[in-house]
Design a protein around this motif. Structure first.
Motif, PDB file in Angstrom:
ATOM      1  N   MET A 122       0.878  -1.289  -0.131  1.00 30.10           N
ATOM      2  CA  MET A 122       0.349  -0.694  -0.395  1.00 30.10           C
ATOM      3  C   MET A 122       0.836   1.234   0.297  1.00 30.10           C
ATOM      4  O   MET A 122       2.176   1.189   1.349  1.00 30.10           O
ATOM      5  N   GLU A 123       0.272   2.461  -0.391  1.00 30.79           N
ATOM      6  CA  GLU A 123       1.257   3.938  -0.608  1.00 30.79           C
ATOM      7  C   GLU A 123       1.336   4.174   0.516  1.00 30.79           C
ATOM      8  O   GLU A 123       0.243   4.206   1.711  1.00 30.79           O
ATOM      9  N   SER A 124       1.882   4.992   1.054  1.00 30.82           N
ATOM     10  CA  SER A 124       2.221   5.798   2.594  1.00 30.82           C
ATOM     11  C   SER A 124       1.852   7.462   1.522  1.00 30.82           C
ATOM     12  O   SER A 124       0.879   7.829   0.402  1.00 30.82           O
ATOM     13  N   CYS A 125       1.147   7.793   2.549  1.00 29.71           N
ATOM     14  CA  CYS A 125       0.417   9.301   3.134  1.00 29.71           C
ATOM     15  C   CYS A 125       1.483  10.287   1.944  1.00 29.71           C
ATOM     16  O   CYS A 125       2.430  10.071   1.442  1.00 29.71           O
ATOM     17  N   ALA A 126       0.879  11.220   1.047  1.00 29.48           N
ATOM     18  CA  ALA A 126       1.573  12.199   0.431  1.00 29.48           C
ATOM     19  C   ALA A 126       2.183  13.222   1.316  1.00 29.48           C
ATOM     20  O   ALA A 126       2.716  14.260   0.662  1.00 29.48           O
ATOM     21  N   ALA A 127       1.671  13.316   2.680  1.00 29.88           N
ATOM     22  CA  ALA A 127       1.794  14.863   3.603  1.00 29.88           C
ATOM     23  C   ALA A 127       3.087  14.858   3.787  1.00 29.88           C
ATOM     24  O   ALA A 127       4.141  13.425   3.570  1.00 29.88           O
ATOM     25  N   THR A 128       4.395  15.577   4.193  1.00 29.08           N
ATOM     26  CA  THR A 128       5.680  15.694   3.967  1.00 29.08           C
ATOM     27  C   THR A 128       5.625  15.246   5.449  1.00 29.08           C
ATOM     28  O   THR A 128       5.262  15.167   6.426  1.00 29.08           O
ATOM     29  N   ALA A 129       6.907  14.058   5.203  1.00 26.48           N
ATOM     30  CA  ALA A 129       7.409  13.217   6.502  1.00 26.48           C
ATOM     31  C   ALA A 129       6.614  12.612   7.079  1.00 26.48           C
ATOM     32  O   ALA A 129       6.495  12.343   8.281  1.00 26.48           O
ATOM     33  N   CYS A 130       5.156  11.782   6.407  1.00 25.11           N
ATOM     34  CA  CYS A 130       4.315  11.043   6.773  1.00 25.11           C
ATOM     35  C   CYS A 130       4.470   9.702   6.311  1.00 25.11           C
ATOM     36  O   CYS A 130       4.450   9.707   5.317  1.00 25.11           O
ATOM     37  N   SER A 131       5.150   8.946   7.624  1.00 26.94           N
ATOM     38  CA  SER A 131       5.442   7.734   6.285  1.00 26.94           C
ATOM     39  C   SER A 131       3.889   6.019   6.789  1.00 26.94           C
ATOM     40  O   SER A 131       4.441   4.798   6.340  1.00 26.94           O
ATOM     41  N   ARG A 132       3.028   7.048   7.421  1.00 33.03           N
ATOM     42  CA  ARG A 132       1.509   5.981   7.243  1.00 33.03           C
ATOM     43  C   ARG A 132       1.157   5.922   5.731  1.00 33.03           C
ATOM     44  O   ARG A 132       0.896   6.658   5.199  1.00 33.03           O
ATOM     45  N   SER A 133       0.496   4.633   5.868  1.00 34.40           N
ATOM     46  CA  SER A 133      -0.689   4.520   4.734  1.00 34.40           C
ATOM     47  C   SER A 133      -1.347   4.943   4.264  1.00 34.40           C
ATOM     48  O   SER A 133      -2.517   5.594   5.323  1.00 34.40           O
ATOM     49  N   ARG A 134      -1.894   5.516   3.024  1.00 36.37           N
ATOM     50  CA  ARG A 134      -2.782   6.530   2.835  1.00 36.37           C
ATOM     51  C   ARG A 134      -4.042   5.677   3.317  1.00 36.37           C
ATOM     52  O   ARG A 134      -4.303   4.294   3.272  1.00 36.37           O
ATOM     53  N   ALA A 135      -5.538   6.659   3.505  1.00 37.62           N
ATOM     54  CA  ALA A 135      -6.647   5.800   3.371  1.00 37.62           C
ATOM     55  C   ALA A 135      -6.796   5.227   1.755  1.00 37.62           C
ATOM     56  O   ALA A 135      -6.664   5.423   0.877  1.00 37.62           O
ATOM     57  N   LYS A 136      -8.224   4.557   2.005  1.00 35.20           N
ATOM     58  CA  LYS A 136      -8.809   3.797   0.999  1.00 35.20           C
ATOM     59  C   LYS A 136      -8.760   4.950  -0.064  1.00 35.20           C
ATOM     60  O   LYS A 136      -8.359   4.338  -1.276  1.00 35.20           O
ATOM     61  N   ARG A 137      -9.587   6.286  -0.153  1.00 36.99           N
ATOM     62  CA  ARG A 137      -9.577   7.039  -1.359  1.00 36.99           C
ATOM     63  C   ARG A 137      -8.673   8.477  -0.290  1.00 36.99           C
ATOM     64  O   ARG A 137      -8.640   8.251   0.372  1.00 36.99           O
ATOM     65  N   GLY A 138      -8.477   8.628  -1.594  1.00 40.05           N
ATOM     66  CA  GLY A 138      -7.592  10.183  -1.510  1.00 40.05           C
ATOM     67  C   GLY A 138      -5.378   9.805  -1.019  1.00 40.05           C
ATOM     68  O   GLY A 138      -5.353   8.885  -1.840  1.00 40.05           O
ATOM     69  N   ARG A 139      -5.068  11.271  -1.550  1.00 37.93           N
ATOM     70  CA  ARG A 139      -4.018  11.570  -1.320  1.00 37.93           C
ATOM     71  C   ARG A 139      -3.041  10.959  -0.209  1.00 37.93           C
ATOM     72  O   ARG A 139      -2.166  10.820   0.108  1.00 37.93           O
ATOM     73  N   TYR A 140      -4.197  11.295   1.833  1.00 37.88           N
ATOM     74  CA  TYR A 140      -3.026  10.807   2.875  1.00 37.88           C
ATOM     75  C   TYR A 140      -4.159  10.308   3.405  1.00 37.88           C
ATOM     76  O   TYR A 140      -4.978   9.545   2.989  1.00 37.88           O
ATOM     77  N   CYS A 141      -2.967   9.907   4.302  1.00 40.91           N
ATOM     78  CA  CYS A 141      -3.741   9.107   5.968  1.00 40.91           C
ATOM     79  C   CYS A 141      -4.777   9.785   5.983  1.00 40.91           C
ATOM     80  O   CYS A 141      -5.306  11.231   5.888  1.00 40.91           O
TER      81      CYS A 141
END
Length: 195
Positions: free
Chosen positions: A1-20
């Motif tokens: 699963m891809e990681s969050c697009a926010a700077t310095a965030c390594s959490r996985s993205r939510a199902k929809r969207g670019r961010y955790c």
């Protein structure tokens, strides 16, 4: 699963969207994934600076007079200019008998805060959300009916497009008042001439 697009965030993205989940929540609440609220004491400090200018010029300045009239009509019929959700939140302000000058002072307080802390509000969307949140803070609501991102964007966009030129006038008047106060203080602290 891809990681969050926010700077310095390594959490996985939510199902929809670019961010955790956390950054998606901030994006919807503050207009930016790294956003945060403007401290209330700062908002009220800057609103206290703006209010005397608005009151002093409410009868003679055509822009302030027009803005207060528009805000009065917005508070009277909020669903005309805004959609149903955003209109509901403005209607909540109208139901608490908040005067238009307080709404204008909160808009001006965000502009003053942004001038004082230029890196806090990261982009135009965060600025619009901050204005909407400041205006809506005049009549707090329970969490169950908290404004959604579309309502915040609609309210903030309306305030920015209608009153951005007027905010420049209010900021210039505040600068003039501050400069005059500094000059008076300097004149009072100057040594007296000796005879």
């Amino acid at each position: 699963m891809e990681s969050c697009a926010a700077t310095a965030c390594s959490r996985s993205r939510a199902k929809r969207g670019r961010y955790c989940k956390s950054h998606s929540k901030k994006l919807n609440k503050y207009g930016h994934p790294l956003g945060r609220p403007i401290p209330r004491n700062w908002l009220f400090h800057f609103a206290a600076q703006a209010m005397p200018v608005i009151v002093a010029h409410s009868t003679d300045h055509p822009g302030i007079k027009l803005a207060l009239g528009e805000l009065q009509s917005l508070l009277g019929a909020p669903h005309v200019l805004l959609g149903s959700r955003a209109g509901d939140h403005i209607a909540r302000i109208a139901a608490t008998a908040i005067e238009p000058r307080y709404v204008l002072a909160m808009v001006a307080s965000v502009a003053l805060f942004d001038r004082d802390q230029p890196r806090f509000l990261r982009d135009a969307k965060a600025y619009r959300f901050a204005i909407a949140r400041a205006v809506l803070s005049l009549a707090p609501c329970p969490r169950s009916i908290a404004p959604r991102s579309r309502a915040l964007d609609a309210i903030g966009s309306l305030m920015v497009t209608r009153y951005s030129a007027l905010l420049a006038v209010i900021l210039a008047a505040i600068d003039t008042t501050d400069r005059q106060a500094r000059e008076r203080a300097a004149a009072m602290s100057a040594p007296l001439p000796t005879l």
